[in-house]
Design an enzyme around this catalytic site. Structure first.
Site, PDB file in Angstrom:
ATOM      1  N   THR A  68       0.829  -1.211   0.000  1.00 52.39           N
ATOM      2  CA  THR A  68       0.000   0.000   0.000  1.00 52.39           C
ATOM      3  C   THR A  68       0.861   1.257   0.000  1.00 52.39           C
ATOM      4  O   THR A  68       1.987   1.240   0.507  1.00 52.39           O
ATOM      5  CB  THR A  68      -0.905   0.007   1.251  1.00 52.39           C
ATOM      6  OG1 THR A  68      -1.549   1.292   1.377  1.00 52.39           O
ATOM      7  CG2 THR A  68      -0.120  -0.243   2.526  1.00 52.39           C
ATOM      8  N   ASP A  69       0.309   2.357  -0.524  1.00 51.93           N
ATOM      9  CA  ASP A  69       1.018   3.638  -0.463  1.00 51.93           C
ATOM     10  C   ASP A  69       1.200   4.109   0.977  1.00 51.93           C
ATOM     11  O   ASP A  69       2.065   4.939   1.275  1.00 51.93           O
ATOM     12  CB  ASP A  69       0.279   4.713  -1.278  1.00 51.93           C
ATOM     13  CG  ASP A  69      -1.177   4.920  -0.861  1.00 51.93           C
ATOM     14  OD1 ASP A  69      -1.642   4.284   0.095  1.00 51.93           O
ATOM     15  OD2 ASP A  69      -1.861   5.731  -1.525  1.00 51.93           O
ATOM     16  N   GLU A  70       0.414   3.545   1.912  1.00 50.35           N
ATOM     17  CA  GLU A  70       0.473   4.010   3.295  1.00 50.35           C
ATOM     18  C   GLU A  70       1.773   3.643   4.007  1.00 50.35           C
ATOM     19  O   GLU A  70       2.065   4.187   5.077  1.00 50.35           O
ATOM     20  CB  GLU A  70      -0.729   3.482   4.087  1.00 50.35           C
ATOM     21  CG  GLU A  70      -2.031   4.071   3.602  1.00 50.35           C
ATOM     22  CD  GLU A  70      -3.142   3.979   4.631  1.00 50.35           C
ATOM     23  OE1 GLU A  70      -2.857   4.069   5.840  1.00 50.35           O
ATOM     24  OE2 GLU A  70      -4.292   3.809   4.214  1.00 50.35           O
ATOM     25  N   TYR A  92      -2.083  -0.754  10.649  1.00 54.99           N
ATOM     26  CA  TYR A  92      -2.273  -1.413   9.356  1.00 54.99           C
ATOM     27  C   TYR A  92      -1.049  -1.212   8.468  1.00 54.99           C
ATOM     28  O   TYR A  92      -0.461  -2.168   7.962  1.00 54.99           O
ATOM     29  CB  TYR A  92      -3.535  -0.865   8.660  1.00 54.99           C
ATOM     30  CG  TYR A  92      -3.533  -1.089   7.166  1.00 54.99           C
ATOM     31  CD1 TYR A  92      -3.555  -2.379   6.638  1.00 54.99           C
ATOM     32  CD2 TYR A  92      -3.473  -0.009   6.277  1.00 54.99           C
ATOM     33  CE1 TYR A  92      -3.520  -2.586   5.263  1.00 54.99           C
ATOM     34  CE2 TYR A  92      -3.448  -0.214   4.911  1.00 54.99           C
ATOM     35  CZ  TYR A  92      -3.466  -1.502   4.407  1.00 54.99           C
ATOM     36  OH  TYR A  92      -3.426  -1.709   3.050  1.00 54.99           O
TER      37      TYR A  92
END
Length: 286
Positions: A68-70, A92
């Protein structure tokens, strides 16, 4: 089956003659991850470890880990490329970043052909309504207000589902082992803008005061990154670019939820402003 069950996963690889793995399985709800960090760690880190180990033993041709970009953390101006440091700010994203390290280690140690992808927010038909776009659509279609965390100024990049599918097919065909690829889009809007756009389309109004009527500002999550700007040049060099314009994608998405919202299990529960935490008992089980 469950990726956290090593015997099941081992048997799967022994009996199914799997040659390529696309690993999407994860706990992904950011708000929920603050309440159930242990479960997110268990599924996303331990489960990934189980899966990549079994895939390596089975000598699969390619293992694509969907991250994910997160993992980059938030940024107001710096654009992230694949070499940018990982600075996750929620459980997460932290679990996804840790899982990436396990996957990458199989390339470093064994030259096992792993590829990691990091994508922007994906939207489209069939998405579970806990995610922001289907949640707002479903609330408005039930004549309920959009619940906006904090200021609503947090900006997100939205990528239509078929575009991200094309990206994964490109990575399967052209992606080089040991590499990381950002799957991003330049289309970006704030959560407050998103709510207004959906109110305009569903409630057929462009009146600012009427739009405000359908917006309910609630407290923010513990941390809420402002932006995740990504450079996707590496994917562009493989021949992929997003194609579906926002107007087309969001129209199809709204139409789908008109007919299909109630097909989801526990769909009403997903529309709460914040998830209700439940006890996680997996680790103390037999």
């Amino acid at each position: 089956g469950d990726i956290c069950e090593p015997d099941f996963i081992k048997q799967l690889f022994e009996t199914e003659k799997i040659d390529i793995v696309l690993h999407f399985a994860a706990q992904t709800h950011v708000d929920l991850s603050f309440w159930r960090a242990l479960e997110f760690t268990y599924v996303n880190v331990y489960g990934t470890n189980v899966l990549v180990a079994a895939a390596y033993e089975a000598n699969v041709e390619k293992f694509v880990y969907v991250s994910t970009d997160e993992v980059y953390g938030g940024s107001t101006d710096e654009e992230f490329d694949e070499s940018s440091p990982k600075r996750p700010t929620n459980p997460y994203a932290s679990s996804k970043a840790a899982a990436e390290c396990f996957v990458q280690s199989y390339w470093e140690r064994y030259q096992f052909p792993v590829v990691i992808t990091r994508s922007s927010n994906v939207y489209g038909p069939h998405q579970y309504p806990e995610k922001v776009i289907p949640k707002f659509i479903s609330l408005l279609q039930q004549n309920r207000k959009c619940c906006i965390h904090g200021s609503g100024l947090q900006r997100r990049n939205f990528l239509y589902a078929t575009d991200v599918v094309e990206a994964f097919l490109t990575v399967l065909k052209e992606g080089k082992p040991g590499e990381i690829y950002n799957i991003g889009t330049n289309f970006e809007m704030s959560i407050a803008q998103l709510a207004k756009e959906l109110i305009r389309l569903i409630k057929k109004t462009s009146s600012e005061s009427e739009m405000e009527h359908w917006m309910d500002y609630v407290k923010d999550r513990p941390t809420n990154d402002l932006r995740y700007p990504m450079n996707s040049e590496k994917m562009h060099n493989l021949g992929w670019r997003p194609k579906v314009p926002w107007k087309e994608g969001i129209k199809k998405t709204i139409e789908w939820y008109k007919e299909n919202f109630h097909n989801w299990k526990n769909s009403e529960k997903a529309l709460e402003p914040f998830p209700v935490p439940e006890t996680f008992a997996q680790l103390s089980g037999p």
